[in-house]
Scaffold this active site. Structure first.
Site, PDB file in Angstrom:
ATOM      1  CD  GLN A 198       3.075   1.521  -5.777  1.00  0.00           C
ATOM      2  OE1 GLN A 198       2.377   1.125  -4.838  1.00  0.00           O
ATOM      3  NE2 GLN A 198       4.406   1.490  -5.729  1.00  0.00           N
ATOM      4  NE  ARG A 218      -2.541  -0.189 -10.013  1.00  0.00           N
ATOM      5  CZ  ARG A 218      -3.715  -0.323 -10.636  1.00  0.00           C
ATOM      6  NH1 ARG A 218      -4.614   0.643 -10.583  1.00  0.00           N
ATOM      7  NH2 ARG A 218      -3.977  -1.407 -11.317  1.00  0.00           N
ATOM      8  CB  ALA A 239      -1.515   3.947   2.002  1.00  0.00           C
ATOM      9  CG  HIS A 240       1.173   1.151  -1.328  1.00  0.00           C
ATOM     10  ND1 HIS A 240       2.253   1.427  -2.121  1.00  0.00           N
ATOM     11  CD2 HIS A 240       1.613   1.304  -0.056  1.00  0.00           C
ATOM     12  CE1 HIS A 240       3.288   1.721  -1.367  1.00  0.00           C
ATOM     13  NE2 HIS A 240       2.924   1.654  -0.119  1.00  0.00           N
ATOM     14  CG  ASN A 241       0.870  -3.187  -0.572  1.00  0.00           C
ATOM     15  OD1 ASN A 241       0.533  -3.799  -1.578  1.00  0.00           O
ATOM     16  ND2 ASN A 241       1.972  -2.449  -0.519  1.00  0.00           N
TER      17      ASN A 241
END
Length: 347
Positions: A198, A218, A239-241
């Site tokens: 990540q 991230r 969560a990511h994004n």
């Protein structure tokens, strides 16, 4: 600090009903009011307490009309709850703030920290960090390498910000919150899973508050973005994004899966869950424990799992509660139909 009703009304642009000279030095709940305290009435569900409260001053909305005599002095304002928030902020701002760097804190040589900041014992500020004015980093907080922090930010004990993340102005990270941990990214490989690095970061814009033990992961390559004015309760997982729009609020234990895009001014009740890669429009309200599995394309209120329109959910719930009676009625109807068939066949 002690304030009179006259001073409070002047600060809030309110009007007084009662003694303008009565003074208060603390706050109280309306049902537990004591002399010398100020309380408020914003929800008429609690209106009956105003006639018995011993609080000296009560903030009420302009349209409040007592049904019987009240001992307390009333300060009438446009919005009693917002007025209370203004007073609480005034008291908070008047408190003396810590400054300086405690002896066991670590600040990397390449970090830039304003002289008016406070850094507590065993706090860590990494290489290349740029921190603005009037920030407070409490003991055991961790700010990783090359993090950028704006002005007037607060990092409570054990708040953690991983490397390369960006924190705007006037942000609050409560104890145990984690910004920038790896997103949950793994590629199936046979019967195992291979970790996907990540390499992105997290961007927290201005005026964001992050509750205790809340985690914001991230991005894989770009940024997970929490826009201006977002308020996250304790134990929220982003969560990511993910991208969360301006002035959206989330209650405890909300979970947002990867790559979700949430609009502006949305409201999430406790334990709401959103599946990955969906888009949510502006001004959407999710009731507690709503489970969202597809895009929400317009402003609405959703309840249930899978989440549906609130009116349809209430109708469905009413029918669900009647299912035992409906089942018995259906059984009776089936028996009567069978009896009619037998009688017809005899003819």
């Amino acid at each position: 600090m002690e304030f009179s009703a006259q001073q409070i009304a002047g600060f809030l642009n309110g009007t007084i009903e009662g003694d303008p000279n009565v003074k208060v030095s603390n706050f109280s709940k309306i049902e537990e009011g004591k002399p010398g305290t100020l309380t408020f009435l914003a929800n008429l569900k609690y209106a009956h307490h105003i006639y018995n409260t011993e609080a000296s001053i009560v903030l009420v909305n302009n349209d409040f009309k007592p049904e019987q005599p009240i001992r307390a002095t009333l300060v009438k304002v446009e919005n009693a709850y917002a007025a209370l928030a203004m007073l609480l902020n005034l008291v908070e701002q008047s408190k003396s703030k810590k400054k300086g760097v405690d002896s066991t804190a670590f600040i990397a040589a390449s970090a830039t920290v304003s002289d008016d900041c406070y850094v507590g014992n065993f706090a860590y500020i990494g290489e290349g960090v740029k921190m603005g004015k009037n920030c407070m980093v409490y003991p055991h907080a961790y700010i990783g390498d090359h993090v950028t922090v704006g002005d007037n930010c607060v990092f409570y004990p054990h708040a953690t910000v991983y490397e390369n993340c960006i924190i705007g102005n006037n942000c609050i990270l409560h104890a145990g919150s984690v910004v920038g941990a790896d997103g949950f990214g793994f590629a199936p490989e046979g019967e195992t899973y291979k970790k996907i690095p990540q390499l992105g970061n997290v961007i927290i814009e201005d005026d964001v508050e992050i509750g205790a033990n809340t985690t914001i992961d991230r991005a894989v390559m770009d940024s997970t973005i929490i826009h201006r004015g977002v308020k996250l309760d304790n134990l929220v997982q982003i969560a990511h994004n993910v991208e969360v729009g301006e002035n959206t609020v989330m209650a405890a234990q909300v979970g947002i899966a990867g790559s979700v895009k949430v609009g502006k001014h949305c409201m999430f009740g406790g334990q709401v869950g959103l599946a990955g890669h969906i888009h949510v429009a502006d001004h959407v309200v999710f009731g507690a424990q709503a489970g969202v599995i597809s895009d929400v394309k317009e402003a609405t209120t959703l309840l249930g799992a899978p989440a549906i329109n609130a009116k349809n959910f209430m109708r469905s719930s009413a029918i669900f509660n009647r299912l035992p009676d409906i089942y018995r009625s259906l059984g009776q109807m089936q028996r009567e139909i069978e009896q009619l068939k037998k009688e017809i066949n005899k003819q």
